[in-house]
Design a protein around this motif. Structure first.
Motif, PDB file in Angstrom:
ATOM      1  N   SER A   2       0.825  -1.197   0.000  1.00  0.00           N
ATOM      2  CA  SER A   2       0.000   0.000   0.000  1.00  0.00           C
ATOM      3  C   SER A   2       0.862   1.251   0.000  1.00  0.00           C
ATOM      4  O   SER A   2       2.013   1.233   0.434  1.00  0.00           O
ATOM      5  CB  SER A   2      -0.925  -0.005   1.215  1.00  0.00           C
ATOM      6  N   LYS A   3       0.278   2.317  -0.495  1.00  0.00           N
ATOM      7  CA  LYS A   3       0.994   3.590  -0.570  1.00  0.00           C
ATOM      8  C   LYS A   3       1.021   4.277   0.791  1.00  0.00           C
ATOM      9  O   LYS A   3       0.086   4.149   1.577  1.00  0.00           O
ATOM     10  CB  LYS A   3       0.316   4.511  -1.582  1.00  0.00           C
ATOM     11  N   GLN A   4       2.104   4.993   1.034  1.00  0.00           N
ATOM     12  CA  GLN A   4       2.203   5.861   2.203  1.00  0.00           C
ATOM     13  C   GLN A   4       1.424   7.140   1.881  1.00  0.00           C
ATOM     14  O   GLN A   4       1.550   7.691   0.789  1.00  0.00           O
ATOM     15  CB  GLN A   4       3.666   6.218   2.493  1.00  0.00           C
ATOM     16  N   THR A   5       0.647   7.607   2.825  1.00  0.00           N
ATOM     17  CA  THR A   5      -0.155   8.802   2.620  1.00  0.00           C
ATOM     18  C   THR A   5       0.549  10.005   3.221  1.00  0.00           C
ATOM     19  O   THR A   5       0.932   9.986   4.394  1.00  0.00           O
ATOM     20  CB  THR A   5      -1.537   8.634   3.274  1.00  0.00           C
ATOM     21  N   ALA A  29       1.083   8.762  -1.834  1.00  0.00           N
ATOM     22  CA  ALA A  29      -0.112   9.452  -2.310  1.00  0.00           C
ATOM     23  C   ALA A  29      -0.348  10.666  -1.422  1.00  0.00           C
ATOM     24  O   ALA A  29      -0.158  10.597  -0.205  1.00  0.00           O
ATOM     25  CB  ALA A  29      -1.320   8.526  -2.253  1.00  0.00           C
ATOM     26  N   GLY A  31      -2.442  12.760   0.721  1.00  0.00           N
ATOM     27  CA  GLY A  31      -3.678  12.555   1.463  1.00  0.00           C
ATOM     28  C   GLY A  31      -4.468  13.834   1.662  1.00  0.00           C
ATOM     29  O   GLY A  31      -5.665  13.804   1.910  1.00  0.00           O
ATOM     30  N   CYS A  64      -2.893  10.739   7.795  1.00  0.00           N
ATOM     31  CA  CYS A  64      -1.687  10.563   6.986  1.00  0.00           C
ATOM     32  C   CYS A  64      -0.575   9.858   7.765  1.00  0.00           C
ATOM     33  O   CYS A  64      -0.436  10.057   8.965  1.00  0.00           O
ATOM     34  CB  CYS A  64      -1.192  11.922   6.494  1.00  0.00           C
TER      35      CYS A  64
END
Length: 148
Positions: A2-5, A29, A31, A64
């Motif tokens: 998963s992407k880090q926000t 991404a 946030g 985030c």
């Protein structure tokens, strides 16, 4: 994976460079953004197609995993303490703080926090730095000892 926000705090001039950089990185991404000046936050969000403008710093931190602080230096200590106390990662423009006592307290907080602290101060690609490096490489000038 998963992407880090990433949440951007402070929507002044430097935030544009941060938003551009984050948008180019895989695995991350945006946030949302937050600024005490809501109009400035709204404008920056529109400019970079950011989907969310947070009402409070607390909301951004909660949503985030990385908080990127682009605010004036005199605000850094308070924001940094709040981010690190939450366990989030903190990316911050230099100077980290304006008072030595604030630095000392942040060091202790970093030791206890699962979040990491990264400080940005990069002039590597500034024209003057690149020119100086070229001159050093060419032997035109000696070693660079300091750039201010």
């Amino acid at each position: 994976m998963s992407k880090q926000t990433v949440g951007i705090v402070g929507c002044g001039k430097i935030s544009a460079a941060h938003l551009k950089a984050w948008s180019r990185l895989e695995g991350f991404a945006i946030g949302g953004v937050f600024d005490v000046n809501r109009q400035l936050a709204d404008e920056r969000a529109r400019e970079f197609s950011v989907g969310r403008v947070f009402e409070t710093l607390d909301q951004l931190i909660e949503a985030c995993s990385i908080v990127d602080v682009c605010t004036p230096p005199q605000t850094h200590a308070v924001i940094s303490r709040q981010v690190l106390a939450s366990g989030r990662h903190l990316l911050i423009e230099k100077p980290v703080v304006t008072e030595v006592a604030d630095w000392d307290s942040l060091v202790e907080l970093v030791k206890r926090s699962p979040g990491k602290l990264a400080v940005i101060h990069n002039l590597k690609f500034a024209h003057s730095v690149r020119q100086a490096k070229q001159w050093v490489d060419q032997g035109r000038i000696g070693d660079v000892l300091r750039i201010q």
